[in-house]
Design a protein around this motif. Structure first.
Motif, PDB file in Angstrom:
ATOM      1  N   GLY A  17      10.282  -8.978  -3.807  1.00 27.70           N
ATOM      2  CA  GLY A  17       9.684 -10.279  -3.512  1.00 27.70           C
ATOM      3  C   GLY A  17       8.895 -10.819  -4.687  1.00 27.70           C
ATOM      4  O   GLY A  17       8.432 -10.086  -5.561  1.00 27.70           O
ATOM      5  N   ALA A  18       8.717 -12.152  -4.685  1.00 27.00           N
ATOM      6  CA  ALA A  18       7.965 -12.799  -5.759  1.00 27.00           C
ATOM      7  C   ALA A  18       6.495 -12.388  -5.741  1.00 27.00           C
ATOM      8  O   ALA A  18       5.811 -12.480  -6.766  1.00 27.00           O
ATOM      9  CB  ALA A  18       8.095 -14.316  -5.629  1.00 27.00           C
ATOM     10  N   ASP A  19       6.006 -11.936  -4.591  1.00 26.24           N
ATOM     11  CA  ASP A  19       4.602 -11.523  -4.497  1.00 26.24           C
ATOM     12  C   ASP A  19       4.446 -10.001  -4.583  1.00 26.24           C
ATOM     13  O   ASP A  19       3.440  -9.443  -4.161  1.00 26.24           O
ATOM     14  CB  ASP A  19       3.968 -12.038  -3.201  1.00 26.24           C
ATOM     15  CG  ASP A  19       4.640 -11.482  -1.944  1.00 26.24           C
ATOM     16  OD1 ASP A  19       5.682 -10.801  -2.086  1.00 26.24           O
ATOM     17  OD2 ASP A  19       4.135 -11.724  -0.835  1.00 26.24           O
ATOM     18  N   ALA A  20       5.443  -9.332  -5.159  1.00 23.69           N
ATOM     19  CA  ALA A  20       5.351  -7.869  -5.294  1.00 23.69           C
ATOM     20  C   ALA A  20       4.226  -7.494  -6.244  1.00 23.69           C
ATOM     21  O   ALA A  20       3.877  -8.245  -7.166  1.00 23.69           O
ATOM     22  CB  ALA A  20       6.677  -7.308  -5.825  1.00 23.69           C
ATOM     23  N   LEU A  21       3.652  -6.314  -6.013  1.00 22.74           N
ATOM     24  CA  LEU A  21       2.644  -5.817  -6.933  1.00 22.74           C
ATOM     25  C   LEU A  21       3.263  -5.576  -8.307  1.00 22.74           C
ATOM     26  O   LEU A  21       4.354  -5.017  -8.419  1.00 22.74           O
ATOM     27  CB  LEU A  21       2.073  -4.486  -6.424  1.00 22.74           C
ATOM     28  CG  LEU A  21       0.965  -4.506  -5.384  1.00 22.74           C
ATOM     29  CD1 LEU A  21       0.594  -3.074  -5.018  1.00 22.74           C
ATOM     30  CD2 LEU A  21      -0.258  -5.238  -5.891  1.00 22.74           C
ATOM     31  N   GLY A  22       2.575  -5.990  -9.338  1.00 24.41           N
ATOM     32  CA  GLY A  22       2.959  -5.632 -10.694  1.00 24.41           C
ATOM     33  C   GLY A  22       2.209  -4.375 -11.087  1.00 24.41           C
ATOM     34  O   GLY A  22       0.976  -4.326 -11.029  1.00 24.41           O
ATOM     35  N   TYR A  23       2.940  -3.328 -11.440  1.00 24.24           N
ATOM     36  CA  TYR A  23       2.334  -2.035 -11.767  1.00 24.24           C
ATOM     37  C   TYR A  23       2.368  -1.869 -13.278  1.00 24.24           C
ATOM     38  O   TYR A  23       3.443  -1.745 -13.881  1.00 24.24           O
ATOM     39  CB  TYR A  23       3.095  -0.912 -11.063  1.00 24.24           C
ATOM     40  CG  TYR A  23       2.514   0.467 -11.264  1.00 24.24           C
ATOM     41  CD1 TYR A  23       1.200   0.742 -10.912  1.00 24.24           C
ATOM     42  CD2 TYR A  23       3.292   1.494 -11.792  1.00 24.24           C
ATOM     43  CE1 TYR A  23       0.673   2.005 -11.078  1.00 24.24           C
ATOM     44  CE2 TYR A  23       2.771   2.764 -11.966  1.00 24.24           C
ATOM     45  CZ  TYR A  23       1.459   3.008 -11.601  1.00 24.24           C
ATOM     46  OH  TYR A  23       0.932   4.264 -11.777  1.00 24.24           O
ATOM     47  N   ALA A  24       1.204  -1.901 -13.904  1.00 27.70           N
ATOM     48  CA  ALA A  24       1.105  -1.854 -15.359  1.00 27.70           C
ATOM     49  C   ALA A  24       0.658  -0.475 -15.819  1.00 27.70           C
ATOM     50  O   ALA A  24      -0.238   0.135 -15.214  1.00 27.70           O
ATOM     51  CB  ALA A  24       0.116  -2.901 -15.859  1.00 27.70           C
ATOM     52  N   VAL A  25       1.274   0.013 -16.889  1.00 26.78           N
ATOM     53  CA  VAL A  25       0.918   1.302 -17.496  1.00 26.78           C
ATOM     54  C   VAL A  25       0.709   1.078 -18.988  1.00 26.78           C
ATOM     55  O   VAL A  25       1.560   0.487 -19.664  1.00 26.78           O
ATOM     56  CB  VAL A  25       2.020   2.359 -17.275  1.00 26.78           C
ATOM     57  CG1 VAL A  25       1.622   3.679 -17.930  1.00 26.78           C
ATOM     58  CG2 VAL A  25       2.272   2.567 -15.792  1.00 26.78           C
ATOM     59  N   VAL A  26      -0.424   1.541 -19.478  1.00 23.78           N
ATOM     60  CA  VAL A  26      -0.781   1.392 -20.892  1.00 23.78           C
ATOM     61  C   VAL A  26      -1.040   2.773 -21.469  1.00 23.78           C
ATOM     62  O   VAL A  26      -1.738   3.589 -20.856  1.00 23.78           O
ATOM     63  CB  VAL A  26      -2.038   0.510 -21.055  1.00 23.78           C
ATOM     64  CG1 VAL A  26      -2.570   0.577 -22.480  1.00 23.78           C
ATOM     65  CG2 VAL A  26      -1.726  -0.931 -20.681  1.00 23.78           C
ATOM     66  N   LYS A  27      -0.486   3.049 -22.634  1.00 20.14           N
ATOM     67  CA  LYS A  27      -0.777   4.306 -23.331  1.00 20.14           C
ATOM     68  C   LYS A  27      -1.443   3.978 -24.666  1.00 20.14           C
ATOM     69  O   LYS A  27      -0.871   3.270 -25.496  1.00 20.14           O
ATOM     70  CB  LYS A  27       0.493   5.118 -23.584  1.00 20.14           C
ATOM     71  CG  LYS A  27       0.196   6.505 -24.192  1.00 20.14           C
ATOM     72  CD  LYS A  27       1.418   7.151 -24.823  1.00 20.14           C
ATOM     73  CE  LYS A  27       2.450   7.525 -23.795  1.00 20.14           C
ATOM     74  NZ  LYS A  27       3.577   8.290 -24.412  1.00 20.14           N
ATOM     75  N   LEU A  28      -2.661   4.497 -24.862  1.00 20.59           N
ATOM     76  CA  LEU A  28      -3.414   4.270 -26.091  1.00 20.59           C
ATOM     77  C   LEU A  28      -3.494   5.555 -26.906  1.00 20.59           C
ATOM     78  O   LEU A  28      -3.505   6.655 -26.352  1.00 20.59           O
ATOM     79  CB  LEU A  28      -4.833   3.799 -25.776  1.00 20.59           C
ATOM     80  CG  LEU A  28      -4.989   2.516 -24.954  1.00 20.59           C
ATOM     81  CD1 LEU A  28      -6.468   2.207 -24.741  1.00 20.59           C
ATOM     82  CD2 LEU A  28      -4.297   1.348 -25.627  1.00 20.59           C
TER      83      LEU A  28
END
Length: 513
Positions: free
Chosen positions: A456-467
């Motif tokens: 869906g357009a309102d799906a959660l966006g799951y972000a992953v960052v590696k520093l």
């Protein structure tokens, strides 16, 4: 009689050594509890002598696990074994797992020891470990490139010294199935005592043969398999737990073997690990990949609709892939939410419930549908450390296809508020550069990924960052319908982990002085 294969899971030790898969103390405990629900026989909780953080994690897991054996890794060094025992002695079923390399190349170039010295050290330290702990496992590192006469000798000596489990690892993933079968059979024929103890194998996947070699070992008499969830681990990883478990569930008759794995917990365990580490499995990954039970071909779809067994040798339900159905909404109360969390198989205390429930209500106001996977992400995201150095207060992004993107990010710190303003080609890049202006560390962005959870357009966006900071890696995660907000919070999450690690190092140095 069908033999019982014990599953020794090393996700929290060997798996965590995989780049980008490090876990903090609370994440390890959550993963350990899920491994216990999965039915894992032995959980290798870590390498206690590696760091104070590893010691703490092993100790907490040892004291929090009831049914599974908790193992701790140690070199054949007295100090390592002392640390290992101190960390694991509170377990209901403790095990010390000690190792030393036995291949010619390792003994000559890494250990700089003769075979006689290696055998003497192994015997002495196994005896010492056995004086502390009733269950000792011995591993011959790089066994598959070792001499079989030497292995049979060292195994006999450590068995007499008190080892009840002997591990024959393919440390560099060098062997092949037929060769491994013959290798184990030859050692058994040369050893006086190996048939009297449990034989274990630990197969790496450098040539993609980790699972195949483990199965060959079962044929040769191994009764313990060392593996990891999603096959994570050093280099190309380890034999994948979920693949071995389902092979024994579907084709156990071929190997005259079975396991105690609760296969219905496999998908949840895989998803939890991916959520914690931010490392997702490829779509075509066996058992747990997104396409493992997907059918796009018209011929396949017709066959499955007529009879699922035409193209499915196991059911999605058998690995815990149930319906992703809507059950909660913005009008749901705390009790219903807690019941749902428990039904998903998670344990949660009141403090965590308050945090996650608040995020759930906020999400429910924004999304039309809340799915099980959304809640699982919130539960993982809800793991909080005792201190956050930086918190997002607000951000403003000005972006378009005819202007340069501008980002303003305001962070709340223990001392004051800091604002960074930056320009870039895109909103996420601009926001990250603005954050960098607010912190007093020179950090490098190693990786960034964004994926949708459910549909869906309102799906959660799951972000992953590696520093990366001073040759160490820190992974941050967050989820939000606003993908830029998720990305910013994931970046801040990684920075907070970095700051906590710096504080621990400074505290250790202060104590040492």
């Amino acid at each position: 009689m069908t033999k019982r294969i014990r599953f020794f899971d090393t996700t929290l030790r060997d798996g965590e050594q995989s780049p980008g898969c490090s876990m903090n103390h609370r994440e390890k405990l959550m993963m350990a509890k899920q491994l216990e629900k999965l039915g894992v026989d032995v959980i290798e909780a870590g390498f206690a002598a590696a760091s104070p953080g590893d010691f703490k994690s092993v100790k907490t897991i040892a004291e929090g696990i009831t049914n599974s054996t908790v193992a701790v890794l140690a070199r054949t060094v007295k100090g390592d074994i002392d640390k290992a025992w101190e960390a694991v002695k509170g377990a209901k079923k403790p095990r010390i797992h000690t190792f030393i390399a036995t291949s010619g190349i390792h003994m000559e170039y890494k250990l700089k020891m003769s075979p006689e010295e290696v055998a003497d050290r192994a015997e002495e330290m196994v005896a010492y470990a056995r004086s502390l702990c009733s269950e000792v496992e011995f591993s011959a590192e790089d066994a598959t490139r070792s001499n079989t006469d030497f292995l049979s000798e060292i195994f006999d000596r450590v068995i007499q010294a008190g080892a009840s489990i002997i591990n024959i690892p393919d440390t560099v993933g060098y062997t092949t199935p037929d060769e491994f079968y013959a290798f184990i059979t030859e050692i058994k024929s040369k050893s006086k005592y190996l048939n009297d103890v449990e034989i274990s194998v630990h197969c790496h996947n450098d040539l993609g043969l980790g699972v195949a070699n483990s199965l060959a070992a079962i044929r040769a008499g191994a009764t313990q398999i060392e593996c990891t969830v999603n096959g994570i681990g050093e280099r190309a990883g380890n034999a994948a737990l979920e693949e071995l478990a389902m092979i024994l569930a579907v084709r156990g008759d071929t190997y005259d073997a079975r396991s105690g794995i609760v296969t219905q917990e496999i998908t949840k365990t895989s998803n939890l690990l991916s959520s914690i580490t931010g490392v997702n499995v490829q779509p075509n990954k066996a058992i747990v990949g997104a396409n493992a039970f997907a059918h796009e071909s018209g011929i396949h779809q017709h066959g499955v609709l007529s009879n699922r067994e035409t193209y499915e040798i196991m059911t999605p339900e058998s690995v815990g892939l149930g319906n992703n159905s809507l059950v909660l909404g913005k009008h749901s109360g705390r009790h219903a939410f807690r019941d749902k969390v428990v039904s998903l198989g998670y344990e949660i205390d009141d403090e965590q419930l308050n945090i996650v429930f608040a995020e759930f209500k906020s999400l429910a106001d924004k999304k039309k549908q809340i799915f099980d996977r959304d809640i699982e992400i919130l539960l993982t995201k809800g793991i909080k450390e005792s201190r956050d150095y930086y918190k997002l207060e607000r951000f403003v992004i000005n972006s378009g296809n005819t202007i340069t993107t501008t980002a303003s990010v305001v962070l709340d710190t223990p001392q004051n508020k800091k604002e960074g303003i930056s320009f870039a080609q895109g909103p996420v890049d601009a926001a990250f550069k603005a954050i960098e202006q607010c912190i007093d560390r020179k950090i490098f962005l190693e990786d960034y990924s964004l994926q949708s959870i459910t549909e869906g357009a309102d799906a959660l966006g799951y972000a992953v960052v590696k520093l990366r900071y001073k040759d160490r890696h820190f992974v941050g995660r967050d989820a939000s319908i606003n993908v830029v907000e998720a990305s910013i919070n994931a970046y801040i999450n990684a920075i907070n982990k970095l700051m906590r690690e710096d504080d621990k190092e400074a505290e250790s140095e202060s104590i040492a002085v």
